[in-house]
Design an enzyme around this catalytic site. Structure first.
Site, PDB file in Angstrom:
ATOM      1  N   GLY A   1       5.589   3.296  -0.062  1.00 32.51           N
ATOM      2  CA  GLY A   1       6.255   4.026  -1.115  1.00 32.51           C
ATOM      3  C   GLY A   1       5.501   3.890  -2.415  1.00 32.51           C
TER       4      GLY A   1
ATOM      5  N   SER B   1       0.828  -1.200   0.000  1.00 30.59           N
ATOM      6  CA  SER B   1       0.000   0.000   0.000  1.00 30.59           C
ATOM      7  C   SER B   1       0.861   1.247   0.000  1.00 30.59           C
ATOM      8  CB  SER B   1      -0.916   0.001   1.222  1.00 30.59           C
ATOM      9  OG  SER B   1      -0.136   0.184   2.388  1.00 30.59           O
ATOM     10  N   LYS B   2       0.191   2.380  -0.066  1.00 32.03           N
ATOM     11  CA  LYS B   2       0.892   3.657  -0.218  1.00 32.03           C
ATOM     12  C   LYS B   2       1.998   3.885   0.803  1.00 32.03           C
ATOM     13  CE  LYS B   2      -1.977   6.511  -3.050  1.00 32.03           C
ATOM     14  NZ  LYS B   2      -3.204   5.712  -3.159  1.00 32.03           N
ATOM     15  N   ARG B   3       1.761   3.422   2.014  1.00 35.05           N
ATOM     16  CA  ARG B   3       2.778   3.691   3.032  1.00 35.05           C
ATOM     17  C   ARG B   3       4.092   2.972   2.748  1.00 35.05           C
ATOM     18  NH1 ARG B   3       2.814  -0.553   6.826  1.00 35.05           N
ATOM     19  NH2 ARG B   3       1.194  -2.063   6.333  1.00 35.05           N
TER      20      ARG B   3
END
Length: 475
Positions: free
Chosen positions: A247, A243-245
């Site tokens: 990167g 997921s986005k966290r």
RNA sequence: GGCCCCAUCGUCUAACGGUUAGGACAUCACCCUCUCAAGGUGGGAAUACGGAUUCGAAUUCCGUUGGGGUCACCA
């Protein structure tokens, strides 16, 4: 034999995710392998989550990797179709209207939680009076729920995992049509896969738990089932869903970081699939012939960025110069200020490509290596220049002799520069580091740069001499 | 927590009962070297655990442990 028809069914709710793109690749390759059809279906039944240009973004991501779809469908345009089949299920007593409000359901969940029971819909409208249900539907909002079997088991089959049995006691009466009249994923997906004659449903493994819901809908409608192929998840290094966290996760992120198409494609296809015990570099055309869904692995794959970097570097080294020059010019244009891009455009991008290809893992590396073209060296102190030499005098000597030598040189080809400077080193009895190292500093002032011969070659005589003279003046 | 899936080097993976368990990335050492790479040579590194079946198990079965996914009027 029936035609192979597969679909990629993203929802246009954000930037295309790299994991979804891998699913698209598998579907597309399988369609190509089987001479079938690759269908793009936009699952935009959640009106609240739709993002502007969502559909275009999905299409662009596919096209970036050269995947063209044969047919396109948009679920929001098919609302009446789902309504028709949900109506049929109600008439056959296989679905029913539910008037429970959100608050009511929340309350139910809270209660179940506090009693440590499983949270699920309790079927409160399952046996509601049909007359009442119909009359209320004229003036009240409602959802339509599927009447899931309450006893027995639902047998499911996944192509790469085999049979999977679910106890029907685990199922609840899930929503198939929301109060805004749009279908939920579970329903739209089954109706569409059937109507679109999808032969193989290849989707991420996260859908496996909802397979029995889909199977039961197929059964209720009396439809034949496609072959289900649940693809292993792509996980982040911490082994959780990417997921986005973690990167970069969207396709655009990777483009922005300078990854190129063949590397991305090759890397992604190897996440959850392998051809044999030693071959791992493939062209897209080769993959169209050798892709085999029987070789898809069961276990999740961790996104190994180091390997992507290696692949990208390898492809940058191997693709032809014209192609790389094009990639570089586009990347540079999107990454640097117009003024600097104008300067760099005055150089031949093919020359730039050849200069940086051996040492670029990404196009961003290429950019960093090329910065000296538009950034003239600026020195803070003399020490910066003389660091490669043993003394000020030695450094001055190197620069002056080099200036003279290059002034007298007409042929600025890499090989001629090599010969000339080699001879200078011999004549002065100096080490490569002292001569070439010093020149590198004076020409590029970059810690990391292309070889000095390449730098002089691309800068050409005039600019090279200016930079050397500037340094001499500074000393 | 219920349910479901999964389990080979750190990572991606090969093996479809019999291999010194193979390859690649990463890593380490050395070579090359104007920086950084690339390239070359070599090294270390895995069948989670316990039973069962079998002459023989990474491979089949059961259990344990571990990891992941999923439990919405989101997909």
């Amino acid at each position: 034999m029936n035609e192979t028809r597969v679909r990629y069914a993203p929802s246009p709710t954000g930037d295309p995710h790299i994991g979804n793109l891998r699913s698209a690749i598998f579907n597309w390759l399988f369609a190509k392998k089987e001479n079938g059809k690759f269908i793009l279906r936009i699952e935009d039944t959640d009106q609240s989550r739709i993002v502007k240009n969502g559909i275009e973004k999905q299409q662009e991501a596919l096209l970036w990797l050269g995947m063209q779809w044969d047919e396109l469908y948009i679920q929001s345009e098919r609302k009446s179709i789902y309504a028709k089949y949900s109506q049929k299920l109600i008439e056959e007593d296989k679905a029913y209207r539910c008037y429970a409000t959100e608050e009511e359901l929340d309350e139910l969940r809270q209660k179940q939680k506090s009693e440590k029971k499983i949270t699920r819909y309790d079927g409160r409208y399952r046996d509601y009076d049909k007359e009442k249900s119909l009359s209320r539907s004229k003036k009240e909002p409602y959802v339509i729920r599927f009447k899931s079997p309450q006893n027995g088991e639902t047998q499911c089959f996944d192509k790469i995992r085999g049979g999977i049995t679910f106890n029907n006691k685990e199922l609840d009466d899930f929503v198939i049509i929301k109060s805004d009249g749009f279908p939920t994923y579970h329903f739209a997906n089954v109706v569409d896969d059937h109507l679109m004659k999808i032969s193989h449903v290849m989707r991420a493994e996260e859908w496996l738990p909802s397979l029995p819901k889909h199977v039961n809908i197929y059964n209720a409608l009396g439809w034949e089932m496609p072959t289900f192929v649940h693809l292993p998840m792509i996980l982040a290094p911490d082994k959780t869903k990417l997921s986005k966290r973690h990167g970069a996760t969207s396709v655009q992120d990777f483009i922005d970081q300078g990854y190129i198409k063949p590397a991305m494609f090759n890397f992604l296809v190897l996440l959850g699939w392998a051809f044999d015990d030693k071959t791992e570099q493939f062209t897209i055309n080769e993959l169209k012939n050798i892709f085999d869904i029987n070789k898809i692995s069961k276990s999740p794959a961790i996104f190994n960025k180091e390997k992507l970097d290696w692949f990208n570097g390898k492809y940058i080294r191997e693709i032809n110069t014209n192609e790389l020059a094009k990639e570089i010019s586009i990347f540079f244009e999107n990454s640097i200020e117009p003024n600097n891009f104008n300067i760099i455009s005055s150089y031949d991008f093919k020359k730039i490509a050849n200069m940086v290809k051996e040492r670029s893992k990404t196009l961003n590396d290429s950019l960093i290596l090329s910065e000296f073209l538009f950034k003239k060296p600026k020195f803070e102190s003399k020490e910066e220049i003389i660091t490669m030499c043993e003394s000020d005098d030695q450094c001055k000597l190197v620069l002056e002799k080099s200036f003279k030598l290059l002034s007298d040189t007409k042929d600025f080809s890499i090989s001629n520069l090599q010969n000339k400077l080699k001879k200078l080193m011999d004549d002065l009895n100096l080490k490569p580091k002292q001569v070439l190292g010093t020149l590198r500093i004076v020409i590029t002032n970059q810690k990391i740069s292309p070889p000095i011969f390449d730098c002089l070659n691309i800068l050409e005589k005039e600019e090279s001499l200016i930079r050397i003279q500037t340094a001499i003046d500074y000393l």
